[in-house]
Design an enzyme around this catalytic site. Structure first.
Site, PDB file in Angstrom:
ATOM      1  CE  LYS A 128      19.078  30.543 -61.832  1.00 16.50           C
ATOM      2  NZ  LYS A 128      18.365  29.370 -61.287  1.00 16.50           N
ATOM      3  CG  ASN A 129      16.194  28.787 -64.640  1.00 12.02           C
ATOM      4  OD1 ASN A 129      17.085  28.743 -63.797  1.00 12.02           O
ATOM      5  ND2 ASN A 129      15.034  29.387 -64.424  1.00 12.02           N
ATOM      6  CG  ASP A 140      12.569  32.783 -62.277  1.00 10.62           C
ATOM      7  OD1 ASP A 140      12.114  32.576 -61.141  1.00 10.62           O
ATOM      8  OD2 ASP A 140      13.179  31.908 -62.932  1.00 10.62           O
ATOM      9  NE  ARG A 187      11.910  26.748 -55.211  1.00  6.51           N
ATOM     10  CZ  ARG A 187      12.972  27.223 -55.816  1.00  6.51           C
ATOM     11  NH1 ARG A 187      13.938  27.751 -55.131  1.00  6.51           N
ATOM     12  NH2 ARG A 187      13.085  27.146 -57.115  1.00  6.51           N
ATOM     13  N   PRO A 188       8.430  21.692 -52.386  1.00  8.15           N
ATOM     14  CG  PRO A 188       6.295  20.779 -52.259  1.00  8.15           C
ATOM     15  CD  PRO A 188       7.028  22.084 -52.381  1.00  8.15           C
ATOM     16  CB  ILE A 189      11.058  17.171 -54.953  1.00 10.20           C
ATOM     17  CG1 ILE A 189      11.539  16.304 -53.790  1.00 10.20           C
ATOM     18  CG2 ILE A 189      11.943  18.382 -55.124  1.00 10.20           C
ATOM     19  CD1 ILE A 189      12.842  15.582 -54.136  1.00 10.20           C
ATOM     20  CG  ASP A 190       4.605  17.063 -54.002  1.00  5.81           C
ATOM     21  OD1 ASP A 190       5.381  18.021 -54.239  1.00  5.81           O
ATOM     22  OD2 ASP A 190       3.375  17.169 -54.087  1.00  5.81           O
ATOM     23  CB  CYS A 241      16.146  31.268 -53.806  1.00  9.19           C
ATOM     24  SG  CYS A 241      17.586  32.007 -54.578  1.00  9.19           S
ATOM     25  NE  ARG A 269      21.555  30.136 -55.908  1.00 15.84           N
ATOM     26  CZ  ARG A 269      20.904  29.247 -55.213  1.00 15.84           C
ATOM     27  NH1 ARG A 269      20.585  29.518 -53.972  1.00 15.84           N
ATOM     28  NH2 ARG A 269      20.561  28.107 -55.743  1.00 15.84           N
TER      29      ARG A 269
HETATM   30  C1  UD1 Z   1      12.154  26.442 -62.039  1.00 19.40           C
HETATM   31  C2  UD1 Z   1      13.217  27.499 -62.240  1.00 19.40           C
HETATM   32  C3  UD1 Z   1      12.913  28.721 -61.386  1.00 19.40           C
HETATM   33  C4  UD1 Z   1      11.507  29.224 -61.670  1.00 19.40           C
HETATM   34  C5  UD1 Z   1      10.483  28.085 -61.566  1.00 19.40           C
HETATM   35  C6  UD1 Z   1       9.091  28.494 -62.004  1.00 19.40           C
HETATM   36  C7  UD1 Z   1      15.202  26.264 -62.783  1.00 19.40           C
HETATM   37  C8  UD1 Z   1      16.553  25.826 -62.364  1.00 19.40           C
HETATM   38  N1  UD1 Z   1      14.504  26.948 -61.885  1.00 19.40           N
HETATM   39  O1  UD1 Z   1      12.203  26.075 -60.657  1.00 19.40           O
HETATM   40  O2  UD1 Z   1      13.869  29.724 -61.687  1.00 19.40           O
HETATM   41  O3  UD1 Z   1      11.173  30.226 -60.748  1.00 19.40           O
HETATM   42  O4  UD1 Z   1      10.889  26.977 -62.377  1.00 19.40           O
HETATM   43  O5  UD1 Z   1       9.118  28.954 -63.299  1.00 19.40           O
HETATM   44  O6  UD1 Z   1      14.777  26.044 -63.888  1.00 19.40           O
HETATM   45  N2  UD1 Z   1       6.078  22.244 -56.664  1.00 19.40           N
HETATM   46  C9  UD1 Z   1       5.486  21.316 -55.838  1.00 19.40           C
HETATM   47  N3  UD1 Z   1       5.923  20.030 -55.902  1.00 19.40           N
HETATM   48  C10 UD1 Z   1       6.906  19.625 -56.759  1.00 19.40           C
HETATM   49  C11 UD1 Z   1       7.482  20.572 -57.616  1.00 19.40           C
HETATM   50  C12 UD1 Z   1       7.057  21.882 -57.542  1.00 19.40           C
HETATM   51  O7  UD1 Z   1       4.603  21.648 -55.060  1.00 19.40           O
HETATM   52  O8  UD1 Z   1       7.253  18.435 -56.774  1.00 19.40           O
HETATM   53  C13 UD1 Z   1       5.642  23.664 -56.598  1.00 19.40           C
HETATM   54  C14 UD1 Z   1       6.764  24.566 -56.078  1.00 19.40           C
HETATM   55  O9  UD1 Z   1       6.823  24.580 -54.683  1.00 19.40           O
HETATM   56  C15 UD1 Z   1       6.355  25.913 -56.672  1.00 19.40           C
HETATM   57  C16 UD1 Z   1       5.714  25.507 -58.019  1.00 19.40           C
HETATM   58  O10 UD1 Z   1       5.368  24.141 -57.906  1.00 19.40           O
HETATM   59  O11 UD1 Z   1       5.389  26.526 -55.871  1.00 19.40           O
HETATM   60  C17 UD1 Z   1       6.635  25.714 -59.218  1.00 19.40           C
HETATM   61  O12 UD1 Z   1       7.804  24.957 -59.059  1.00 19.40           O
HETATM   62  P1  UD1 Z   1       8.650  24.369 -60.273  1.00 19.40           P
HETATM   63  O13 UD1 Z   1       7.970  24.689 -61.567  1.00 19.40           O
HETATM   64  O14 UD1 Z   1       8.979  22.969 -59.981  1.00 19.40           O
HETATM   65  O15 UD1 Z   1       9.961  25.256 -60.172  1.00 19.40           O
HETATM   66  P2  UD1 Z   1      11.466  24.753 -60.157  1.00 19.40           P
HETATM   67  O16 UD1 Z   1      11.653  23.678 -61.167  1.00 19.40           O
HETATM   68  O17 UD1 Z   1      11.910  24.536 -58.766  1.00 19.40           O
END
Ligand code: UD1
Length: 420
Positions: free
Chosen positions: A22-23, A305, A121-124, A116, A397
């Site tokens: 998936k990922n 995961d 989970r922000p995108i900053d 989920c 999913r």
């Molecule tokens: C991806 C995986 C998910 C896995 C995760 C960690 C996919 C589709 N999903 O999710 O299955 O659990 O990696 O291995 O590949 N964060 C911030 N700001 C940001 C981005 C992230 O604070 O801009 C934080 C998140 O809230 C979280 C941590 O960083 O606490 C890890 O997130 P991230 O590595 O970005 O995970 P995803 O890409 O969402």
């Protein structure tokens, strides 16, 4: 109502193949937008998250169809950059269209992504990186509005190795003017896979000193045919189901090289592993020991995961265990459900403390997230009596057919469709 019914307490014995990842598939789908023409993704997993991504791509003007297990994506008519489709709010990976739409059209507009509920989970980090490449963000009607006249290569230092942010920046950088260097990026195998896919399309991405991603921008990319790798988390889930039931299973098509952190823990528990090419023969009949201290970490650390499934597998160990969740601050929803099955679990800040239970008792439990749902299936297989898992939509999913796979592994499990 749909639910999964499990008659537990039987050691797993059997074999199963592992579906594609998936990922790996989700960012590769976003990447397909970068080239004009038809990309074919071989062995693309048939899971809801893939369907959400393709629904968004259709909205943008792509033509999508399946040829048996291969997904075909024709992006020649891609013209729109405004994502309104409800699928975008259902999943976090919709934010990966930011990088690819900016690369292809210089503009992107999308709702804040869903997914989920396992933390803030922000995108900053994604946005900060894109801003350094010249992208301007505005918020309009609760949507992210991004535009750039020309993406500029630059040096980016990530404050955390976010998987999604690294992927989004790769997607933007491949068609940028000049060279981009990303330091502190994620090293997950799925990031590697995305780089390999993009390089096959004509991108120029390489790792320098194992620490910095160097991306030389190119003028255009071409569509390709690409096979998605097997899913390390699905393989890990079934190995942990074998631990929970003290079974002996064979898995085919396992990306074993990506499961090093799990292998260490399986051995500590007392499991015996034989690897033959891509097959793994796992004897968990004596995998009974607790684990004093496991921490989830970015790759190559233990994957978040697999945290919930590991906790489920450890509920019946012969000594106490502790798992510290360092990636997502509130990924513990399944633990409360496990306690309904008589598991002896406490959450202390970010630590899951597990005392050995004499037995697990089958009961009605609800999946509140994808991997948490998988943990309930693992526990149900080990529990005495019948477990009913509702919230199947979460499992769908990421698992293309967990019921069929577990049946092949000898589990007594079925999907029940109850008419109201
Ligand atoms: C991806 C995986 C998910 C896995 C995760 C960690 C996919 C589709 N999903 O999710 O299955 O659990 O990696 O291995 O590949 N964060 C911030 N700001 C940001 C981005 C992230 O604070 O801009 C934080 C998140 O809230 C979280 C941590 O960083 O606490 C890890 O997130 P991230 O590595 O970005 O995970 P995803 O890409 O969402």
């Amino acid at each position: 109502m749909e639910y999964i019914r499990i008659k537990g307490g039987i050691p797993l014995r059997g074999e199963a193949g592992i579906q594609s990842s998936k990922n790996a598939a989700l960012p590769i789908l976003a990447a397909a937008l970068l080239a004009k023409g038809t990309t074919v993704l071989e062995k693309c997993p048939r899971i809801t998250d893939v369907y959400h991504m393709t629904a968004i791509m259709e909205e943008l003007g792509c033509r999508i169809w399946w040829e048996e297990e291969n997904l075909c994506i024709d992006t020649s008519q891609l013209s729109r950059f405004d994502i309104c489709c409800p699928s975008a709010r259902c999943m976090r990976s919709s934010c990966l269209f930011l990088g690819s739409l900016l690369g292809r059209l210089g503009q992107a507009r999308l709702p804040y992504p869903g997914g989920c509920v396992i933390g803030k989970r922000p995108i900053d980090i994604h946005m900060e990186g894109l801003k350094s490449m010249g992208v301007v963000f505005t918020e309009q009607e609760e949507k992210i509005n991004a535009s750039v006249s020309r993406l500029e290569g630059c040096r980016i230092q990530l404050s955390y190795p976010s998987v999604g942010a690294t992927e989004n920046l790769l997607l933007a950088a491949v068609l940028a003017e000049g060279t981009t260097q990303i330091k502190g990026g994620a090293k997950e195998p799925e990031v590697e896979e995305l780089s390999r896919f993009l390089n096959q399309m004509g991108a120029r991405i390489r790792w320098k000193d194992g620490e910095t991603l160097v991306i030389k921008g190119v003028k255009s990319l071409s569509p390709v045919t690409y096979q998605i790798v097997p899913d390390r988390i699905v393989a890990g889930t079934y190995l942990l189901a074998a631990v929970a039931t003290r079974g002996k299973i064979t898995l085919h098509n396992v990306p074993w090289g990506h499961l090093g952190a799990l292998e260490v823990q399986l051995m500590k528990m007392g499991g015996r592993i034989r690897v033959l090419d891509h097959d793994v023969i796992f004897d968990a009949s004596e995998a009974v020991h607790g684990l004093k201290e496991v921490r989830t970490l970015p790759y190559p650390g233990f994957p978040t995961d697999l945290q919930s499934q590991l906790a489920a597998a450890l509920t019946l160990a012969d000594s106490p265990s502790q798992i510290e969740e360092t990636v997502f601050e509130s990924r513990f929803a399944a633990m409360e459900e496990l306690t309904k099955m008589q598991a002896r679990i406490k959450i202390k800040e970010r630590k899951i403390q597990i005392q050995p239970a004499a037995f697990l008792k089958g009961t009605d439990v609800h999946a509140g997230d994808l991997r948490g749902g998988a943990a309930l299936v693992v526990a149900g297989l080990a529990a005495q009596g019948v477990t009913k898992v509702t919230g199947c939509e979460f499992l769908e999913r990421g698992y293309s057919d967990i019921v069929k796979d577990i049946q092949s592994l000898g589990g007594r499990i079925e999907k029940v469709n109850q008419q109201p």
